[in-house]
Design a protein around this motif. Structure first.
Motif, short mmCIF file in Angstrom:
data_model
loop_
_atom_site.label_atom_id
_atom_site.label_comp_id
_atom_site.label_asym_id
_atom_site.label_seq_id
_atom_site.Cartn_x
_atom_site.Cartn_y
_atom_site.Cartn_z
N SER A 274 0.86 -1.19 0.00
CA SER A 274 0.00 0.00 0.00
C SER A 274 0.89 1.24 0.00
O SER A 274 1.85 1.32 0.76
CB SER A 274 -0.90 0.03 1.23
N THR A 275 0.58 2.19 -0.88
CA THR A 275 1.34 3.45 -0.92
C THR A 275 0.55 4.58 -0.26
O THR A 275 0.85 5.75 -0.47
CB THR A 275 1.69 3.83 -2.36
N MET A 276 -0.43 4.23 0.53
CA MET A 276 -1.26 5.24 1.21
C MET A 276 -0.44 5.95 2.29
O MET A 276 0.09 5.32 3.20
CB MET A 276 -2.48 4.58 1.84
N THR A 277 -0.33 7.26 2.17
CA THR A 277 0.42 8.03 3.16
C THR A 277 -0.45 8.29 4.38
O THR A 277 -1.68 8.14 4.36
CB THR A 277 0.87 9.37 2.58
N GLN A 278 0.19 8.73 5.45
CA GLN A 278 -0.58 9.07 6.66
C GLN A 278 -1.51 10.24 6.40
O GLN A 278 -2.61 10.31 6.94
CB GLN A 278 0.38 9.41 7.81
N SER A 279 -1.09 11.14 5.52
CA SER A 279 -1.95 12.28 5.17
C SER A 279 -3.22 11.81 4.46
O SER A 279 -4.32 12.32 4.72
CB SER A 279 -1.19 13.26 4.28
#
Length: 539
Positions: A274-279
């Protein structure tokens, strides 16, 4: 109740227009970065950036590192790389890479007296890139770590050559339609993967090798996972299914996420990235009205506490991955907001997640991903999967027995084979780690046999092990080796020196290492690195 919800929706849309105007400049990058003024000679170092990873993307990278090098597990909320562009001091070649820690014992390349970059991260910069493209190159390096390199099928690292990933006929699924998703798809395709890009819209991409699919495929609306069948990896740029998954490759870690378990048991998917950032996660949880302010605070904390972030050591072969992208003109760029380069989320990504159809079973799983029916389903599928793994191990052992006909080279299988033949016997040995689908390994085999035949009188054991399949992968993890071909030395049954990545025999580097082993000398990394550099120049 319906009327109230409709009114709330209208108010949301009105405010959303305002939010879009304020945040439309945020684009598809995957981390925040901070420019650092270099203190070294500009004739050697042109530019450096410190780039950060967080959220699910950083978790994915840590899982990858823990899988290939179990002893390097470092769990932290933020990771960082200092990306450097400059020229190699000896050759003047223009390169990009990741700056090495001062105390590292890994092989490095010198840009000047004060700047060294990991040899595994070095990528030559094609002449088509000029100075104005340096930001783009740095972002490409940063973005490609998780979304391209860590997503390569395991066969390409444990059972293939770090210098030639195209040997693997791997399948990779990329979820999303953002600039970042298309970058990942094109990058993986350029390396040789068969890529499927999954999008809810009418996405077009200028690569005929990439198959674009909707979450539901065909008149029967089959989920994309069922339609594709088996695949090696998923790159998820839209969301994150790693909830409560530990940073290891054990069955227990997959057992904690139903979707990941079913991806593995039903589709033979070994890698979920997953490349989902914390933002992105903050926006998902707080919405477009209240999320942006929280994102700003989050990014400020990263900048303020940058010294506490964990330094990332680039994995083996990472530089080759980056160089392939640059040579094919596959880059990811973004706009700077002034002081630094910060991208955390984008409106299109938010809407793609919000609009993705959900499975009718009521599980809230995005349509197309495998659905967990009940806990018994997970238990039964895991039992079947583990039974299949045991059968594969039996087949591997039988294959070793059949192939062990070389009188000069001993074939060993798995961790037990290593223990029984080398460790327990306290042997002086050279172990050649190979894989059946590695062309470089096949080309080395005759030379390895000749080497073993000519050194029969030395008392040295010459062994060979396959790193594919369950037993081979376990052996690769145990030895902390992440690519083949690779040569390991043992003195009195214990590891001696460092693994040697040799792509051609005979090799002066390997000859010198064997000299250290057989004469009782100490390991000299500097001398071996110098020999290897000279060999590369001649080749």
């Amino acid at each position: 109740m319906i009327a109230c919800r409709y009114l709330v929706f209208l108010i949301f849309i009105d405010n959303f227009c305002t939010v879009c105007a304020l945040y439309s400049l945020k684009n598809a990058a995957v981390r925040s970065s901070r420019i650092i003024t270099t203190k070294t000679s500009l004739s050697s170092v042109f530019k450096t950036h410190e780039t950060f990873l967080d959220g699910a993307e950083w978790i994915s990278v840590q899982k990858f590192q823990a899988m290939i090098t179990p002893n390097d597990n470092v769990i932290s909320p933020v990771g960082k790389m200092e990306v450097v562009i400059g020229t190699i001091a000896d050759t003047g070649e223009r390169v990009a890479g990741v700056r090495a820690d001062a105390a590292t014992d890994s092989p490095v390349v010198s840009l000047d007296d004060d700047c060294f970059i990991y040899i595994d991260s070095v990528a030559s910069i094609p002449s088509s890139f000029s100075e104005k493209d340096y930001d783009t190159i740095i972002m490409t390096i940063s973005a490609s770590l998780a979304s391209v390199h860590c997503a390569l099928p395991i066969a390409s690292r444990i059972g293939g050559s770090s210098s030639d990933f195209t040997k693997s006929n791997g399948k990779v699924v990329v979820i999303g339609a953002s600039d970042h998703a298309r970058f990942a798809a094109r990058g993986l395709s350029s390396i040789g993967m068969e890529v499927f890009l999954i999008s809810t819209g009418n996405t077009r991409i200028d690569d005929s090798r990439i198959t674009v699919l909707n979450p539901s495929v065909g008149d029967m609306e089959i989920g994309f996972c069922s339609y594709i069948g088996e695949f090696d990896s998923i790159v998820d740029t839209v969301s994150d299914e790693q909830t409560n998954v530990e940073f290891d490759d054990s069955v227990e870690s997959w057992r904690k996420s139903g979707v990941l378990t079913l991806l593995r048991t039903r589709h033979n998917c070994e890698q979920y990235i997953s490349t989902m950032t914390q933002s992105q996660k903050i926006i998902e949880e707080n919405g477009l009205l209240f999320g942006p302010g929280k994102v700003k605070e989050h990014l400020q904390r990263i900048s303020k506490n940058s010294a506490r972030a964990t330094s990332i050591r680039p994995p083996n072969g990472f530089g080759k991955t980056v160089q392939t992208l640059l040579e094919n003109g596959i880059t990811l760029s973004w706009k700077s907001d002034g002081e630094g380069i910060i991208r955390s989320w984008s409106v299109p990504q938010f809407w793609e997640l919000a609009s993705w159809p959900r499975d009718a079973a009521g599980s809230n799983v995005r349509f197309g991903l495998p659905v967990v029916d009940d806990l018994d389903t997970i238990s039964n599928e895991l039992e079947m999967f583990e039974e299949g793994e045991r059968e594969k191990e039996k087949e591997e052992l039988q294959q070793v027995e059949k192939s062990n006909s070389n009188p000069f080279v001993e074939e060993i299988s798995g961790v037990n084979g290593l223990a029984q033949n080398i460790v327990d016997e306290k042997r002086n040995a050279l172990l050649f780690l190979s894989a059946p689908f590695c062309r470089t390994c096949k080309s080395l085999s005759p030379g390895y046999t000749r080497l073993a035949r000519t050194r029969q009188e030395s008392g040295l054991m010459f062994a060979k092990a396959n790193t594919s399949g369950p037993l081979g992968k376990e052996l690769g993890r145990k030895l902390a080796v992440n690519s083949v071909p690779m040569f390991l030395l043992f003195r009195d049954g214990e590891r001696f020196g460092k693994p040697l990545s040799i792509n051609k025999l005979p090799s002066k580097t390997l000859d010198q290492a064997l000299e250290y082993l057989t004469t009782g000398s100490e390991w000299d990394s500097d001398a071996l690195d110098a020999i290897k550099v000279n060999e590369r120049r001649k080749n």
